[in-house]
Design an enzyme around this catalytic site. Structure first.
Site, PDB file in Angstrom:
ATOM      1  N   TYR A  63       2.670  -2.594  -0.537  1.00  0.00           N
ATOM      2  CA  TYR A  63       3.632  -2.970   0.413  1.00  0.00           C
ATOM      3  C   TYR A  63       4.579  -4.436   0.378  1.00  0.00           C
ATOM      4  O   TYR A  63       5.165  -4.454   1.392  1.00  0.00           O
ATOM      5  CB  TYR A  63       2.722  -2.806   1.724  1.00  0.00           C
ATOM      6  CG  TYR A  63       2.668  -1.364   2.380  1.00  0.00           C
ATOM      7  CD1 TYR A  63       2.075  -0.492   1.731  1.00  0.00           C
ATOM      8  CD2 TYR A  63       3.049  -1.261   3.850  1.00  0.00           C
ATOM      9  CE1 TYR A  63       2.178   0.827   1.981  1.00  0.00           C
ATOM     10  CE2 TYR A  63       2.763   0.136   4.219  1.00  0.00           C
ATOM     11  CZ  TYR A  63       2.353   1.094   3.557  1.00  0.00           C
ATOM     12  OH  TYR A  63       1.923   2.314   4.169  1.00  0.00           O
ATOM     13  N   LYS A  74     -10.575   0.295  -4.984  1.00  0.00           N
ATOM     14  CA  LYS A  74     -10.653   1.450  -5.882  1.00  0.00           C
ATOM     15  C   LYS A  74     -10.841   0.370  -7.106  1.00  0.00           C
ATOM     16  O   LYS A  74     -10.025   0.588  -8.067  1.00  0.00           O
ATOM     17  CB  LYS A  74      -9.348   2.108  -6.024  1.00  0.00           C
ATOM     18  CG  LYS A  74      -9.506   3.339  -6.835  1.00  0.00           C
ATOM     19  CD  LYS A  74     -10.137   4.605  -6.368  1.00  0.00           C
ATOM     20  CE  LYS A  74     -10.155   5.554  -7.300  1.00  0.00           C
ATOM     21  NZ  LYS A  74     -11.192   6.693  -7.161  1.00  0.00           N
TER      22      LYS A  74
END
Ligand code: NAD
Length: 360
Positions: free
Chosen positions: A124, A191
């Protein structure tokens, strides 16, 4: 005394839900002096930009804002005003509690989760390279020299920065929040098995900060894909979740779904001594101007604002009044009715009015 607050009504359904929240906040008896400014598509017409400088100036001065949602065109058009505001004002922590409300239709009844989303970096950050552009080709050529994996020339590229500074800051925020609010556990979501360096760094810093809170706050970590499944199966296993920006955005909507929808999910963006309160939901343009959507998410964002200001009593009263109106089920919007086409559903204004009535 009165609190000076920047009010950004936003666009789409923003002005309607912002007005509802303003009315309910005033009904608590706490005094506010609202400084109303425009941002988003309305500001483009007047100022030629969706985020005029005077908006940032107003929030920087007042240190607190209540904001309605603002549309972000997909793919083309202006970049997200919502993301820009968070970055410009360094509102690094996004706080999104997801708590079940009796009377709201949902498969779950005992959800009590808090999402802490890092707000300033990750995918982002807005560092993007468009397909076919000179600088994109240059970047691809550089990357080909630096590492062996092939990147197609026809690629667009988005950069995912995760820094030590921002991760330490968000971890401390999550643990301090847990401590102050008597929560038991913080789970770092990542992750790191695939993104070994960026998410790997996020996880290693989470572990380091967790040690400082050992014996006070329990710590665990979870892969974001596994978390998505676990939240649906066993949401009670989680308490405070701390996530990088993108996963935080997606998991926020998942958690809103667990409590019965976006209409009741509040949020806050918090920096050092500065904060902007806004619902999780967007500007739902198709409902714009219809006096139809649920004002709860925005009103509960106002509750978070009252808590931030230290007005705990008023916060409890407004939260309770909102929960009572929902539990009664009479003066509620279409999305809170058993059937969405129920003709007895009331509008945004009428629901806010019913909440105010309980505060008088
Ligand atoms: P959205 O949250 O605006 O709406 C999705 C659906 O959720 C709606 O169609 C509606 O069915 C439901 N919904 C949302 N708010 C509701 C409410 N208060 N009461 C009842 N139902 C409600 O998401 P979207 O359609 O993906 O996005 C619309 C625009 O909003 C996009 O331009 C997006 O970028 C922007 N957006 C802004 C913010 C923000 O301002 N912080 C956040 C998310 C999306």
């Amino acid at each position: 005394m009165s609190y000076k607050v920047t009010l950004i009504p936003g666009d789409g359904i923003g002005p309607e839900v912002a007005q509802a929240a303003r009315q309910c906040l005033e009904a608590t008896g706490i005094r506010f002096e609202w400084e109303e400014v425009i941002a988003g598509s309305l500001a483009i017409k007047e100022f030629g930009t969706p985020l005029p400088e005077y908006v940032l100036k107003s929030v920087r001065k007042n240190r607190i804002a209540l904001k309605g949602p603002i549309i972000t065109p997909i793919g083309t058009g202006f970049r997200s005003v919502n993301v820009a505001l968070r970055q410009e004002l360094n509102l690094f922590a996004c706080l999104r509690p997801a708590k079940s409300i009796p009377g709201v239709k949902s498969s779950y009844s005992n959800i009590d989760l808090v999402i802490v989303r890092e707000n300033t970096e990750d995918l982002y950050a807005g560092i993007e390279f468009e397909e076919g552009k000179e600088e994109t080709i240059q970047l691809i050529n550089i990357l080909q020299k630096l590492q062996p994996k092939k990147i197609r020339k026809c690629s667009a590229i988005s950069i995912k920065p995760i820094s030590v500074t921002a991760t330490e800051r968000i971890m401390k925020f999550a643990f301090e929040y847990a401590l102050k609010n008597k929560r038991e556990k913080v789970t770092a979501v990542h992750k790191a098995n695939i993104m070994k360096f960026s998410d790997g760094l996020f996880l290693s810093i989470a572990r380091k900060i967790a040690k400082q809170y050992a014996g006070k706050i329990e710590f665990s970590d979870c892969l974001v894909d596994n978390l998505s499944m676990q939240l649906v199966k066993n949401p009670e296993d989680f308490d405070v979740l701390v996530l990088p920006n993108l996963y935080g955005d997606i998991i926020s909507d998942l958690c809103a779904g667990l409590i019965g929808g976006l209409g009741i999910a509040p949020g806050a963006n918090i920096g050092n001594g500065i904060a902007c309160f806004e619902a999780v939901h967007g500007s739902a343009p198709k409902y714009s101007g219809l006096n139809k959507v649920n004002p709860t998410a925005m009103i509960l964002s106002g509750v978070l604002m009252l808590r931030y200001l230290g007005e705990e009593k008023a916060a409890v009263r407004l939260e309770e009044a909102t929960r009572q109106v929902i539990a009664q089920g009479k003066f509620v919007t279409y999305d809170l009715k058993e059937r969405r086409d129920d003709p007895t559903a009331v509008g945004t204004r009428e629901m806010a009015e019913a909440i105010c009535e309980r505060l008088r």
